[in-house]
Scaffold this motif. Sequence first.
Motif, PDB file in Angstrom:
ATOM      1  N   UNK A 353      76.656 102.698  40.636  1.00 35.21           N
ATOM      2  CA  UNK A 353      77.829 102.041  41.219  1.00 35.21           C
ATOM      3  C   UNK A 353      77.447 101.274  42.476  1.00 35.21           C
ATOM      4  N   UNK A 354      78.274 100.279  42.816  1.00 31.55           N
ATOM      5  CA  UNK A 354      78.119  99.512  44.052  1.00 31.55           C
ATOM      6  C   UNK A 354      79.426  99.689  44.812  1.00 31.55           C
ATOM      7  N   UNK A 355      79.454 100.666  45.700  1.00 29.58           N
ATOM      8  CA  UNK A 355      80.707 101.181  46.256  1.00 29.58           C
ATOM      9  C   UNK A 355      81.572 100.111  46.900  1.00 29.58           C
ATOM     10  N   UNK A 356      80.967  99.147  47.569  1.00 29.09           N
ATOM     11  CA  UNK A 356      81.757  98.124  48.256  1.00 29.09           C
ATOM     12  C   UNK A 356      82.528  97.244  47.275  1.00 29.09           C
ATOM     13  N   UNK A 357      82.063  97.180  46.027  1.00 34.52           N
ATOM     14  CA  UNK A 357      82.651  96.233  45.070  1.00 34.52           C
ATOM     15  C   UNK A 357      83.091  96.878  43.761  1.00 34.52           C
ATOM     16  N   UNK A 358      83.291  98.178  43.754  1.00 38.42           N
ATOM     17  CA  UNK A 358      83.802  98.858  42.568  1.00 38.42           C
ATOM     18  C   UNK A 358      85.195  99.411  42.842  1.00 38.42           C
ATOM     19  N   UNK A 408      76.758  98.439  39.274  1.00 39.35           N
ATOM     20  CA  UNK A 408      75.692  97.558  39.739  1.00 39.35           C
ATOM     21  C   UNK A 408      75.382  96.499  38.684  1.00 39.35           C
ATOM     22  N   UNK A 409      74.911  95.365  39.164  1.00 39.94           N
ATOM     23  CA  UNK A 409      74.759  94.186  38.310  1.00 39.94           C
ATOM     24  C   UNK A 409      73.941  94.472  37.062  1.00 39.94           C
ATOM     25  N   UNK A 410      72.792  95.095  37.219  1.00 41.40           N
ATOM     26  CA  UNK A 410      71.898  95.289  36.082  1.00 41.40           C
ATOM     27  C   UNK A 410      72.014  96.680  35.453  1.00 41.40           C
TER      28      UNK A 410
END
Length: 463
Positions: A353-358, A408-410
């Motif tokens: 995960x990408x916490x700032x953008x999830x 996350x992107x990938x």
Amino acid sequence: MTDEMKAKRELLFSGSKNGYDRVDQQTLDAMEAYCRDYKSFLDHSKTERECTAHTVALAEAAGFIPYERGMALQPGDRVYRVNRKKSVMLAVIGRESLSEGAQIVACHIDSPRLDLKPHPIYEDSELAYGKTHYYGGIRKYQWVAIPLQLRGVVALKDGTAVSVVLGEGDEPKFVINDLLPHLGGEQGKKPLNEAIAGETLNILMGSRPLGDSEDSDRVKLRVLDLLHEKYGICEDDLTSAELEVVPAFNATDIGLDGSLIGAYGHDDRVCSYAALKALLELETPTKTAVCMLADKEEIGSMGVTGMQSAFFDTFMEDLCESQGVALRVCYESAFCLSSDVTAAYDPNFTEVYEKRNDAQVNHGLGLCKYTGARGKGGSSDADAETVAYVRRVMDEAGVVWQIGEMGKIDAGGGGTVAQYMANRNITTIDAGVPVLSMHAPFETVGKLDCYMNYLGCKAVYLA
């Protein structure tokens, strides 16, 4: 901190925060009432056929009638059309001409599951099993050692359709066996996605024999005899059947505070119910409001009941022709909220995960400018003007919302029906409820997010 500094922070920083800090008691009471009805909807809609039938029942109770081609329509009229009992469209005719566009919410009502194969029933070592073929993106290990039901339809050669429900209430359930840990050493060394093979997802259907001891396949015979006794079907009839294996538990509140809902099929019936409920409550909107509940999203939206079929276009063209409007003109000014679930940030799995953008649970309706995978593959990627429009619509309606991506992107990714709506030249953006354990037999969502999704759908219809 000075008042001036507080004002600057309020002006400049993002206003996203927990929805429970932003709503009053009246909203919370309405949320609980809404979620009670939603849980009932889930329990009546474990397959796309059941969901379609239940949707029609709710719609007719709200004054909707089947649309017939050539029917004259007036503002406020409420119509629906069913596609092969597996998808449905509904519309409330607006005051403005369809030349000014339509306000559309598109969802899907199919969910990951197991389907019985055409020749499913076999006996091995005096146990009867049913072979399955999984549907959609499942994690196979999650489907073993849990109680299961069998639901669907068997079509006979004479055209009769026999509805089948096995494992309801106190009835016997089914199960897929797992390997005991005492003998699972080698299995445990395999990657998670390989430990349970697709061909081993066979449901246990019985163990009691029928007939003399020297006969063969006696347990299979008893299973077939019971099916024939209850439904009048034989083994060959299973070749023209749609029998789905689904979890045998109903929707329930989760957590000591009861703030979440656990159930099978949140993806995407949590958004489908919101879109339907909001439409049923409309009177006469400014623009025609349309709800699309499609099948086959979990396997690419293809097929005659999927979002890529002509069903949507045919219904919309019929509505347009009733007003002397070209379909392309309607599409050019239409807006679609592609309402599908998104992944909720889970602190147990921070590596993906990408916490700032999830999206986070209890932060409201989750907008997604783009879905897809990696380099936005399979995404419609809404433009900035569309995002701004939706921000305005949601804020004016008092909807708690957030915006984010899916991990996350990938790390992976996922798609929705948005790209197929956008391909029709309809302005489209994704929005839906954040889900924990998405695609599992038992998914979890926040009640506040469910309710905000409903308010968001209503805001779109009324915009």
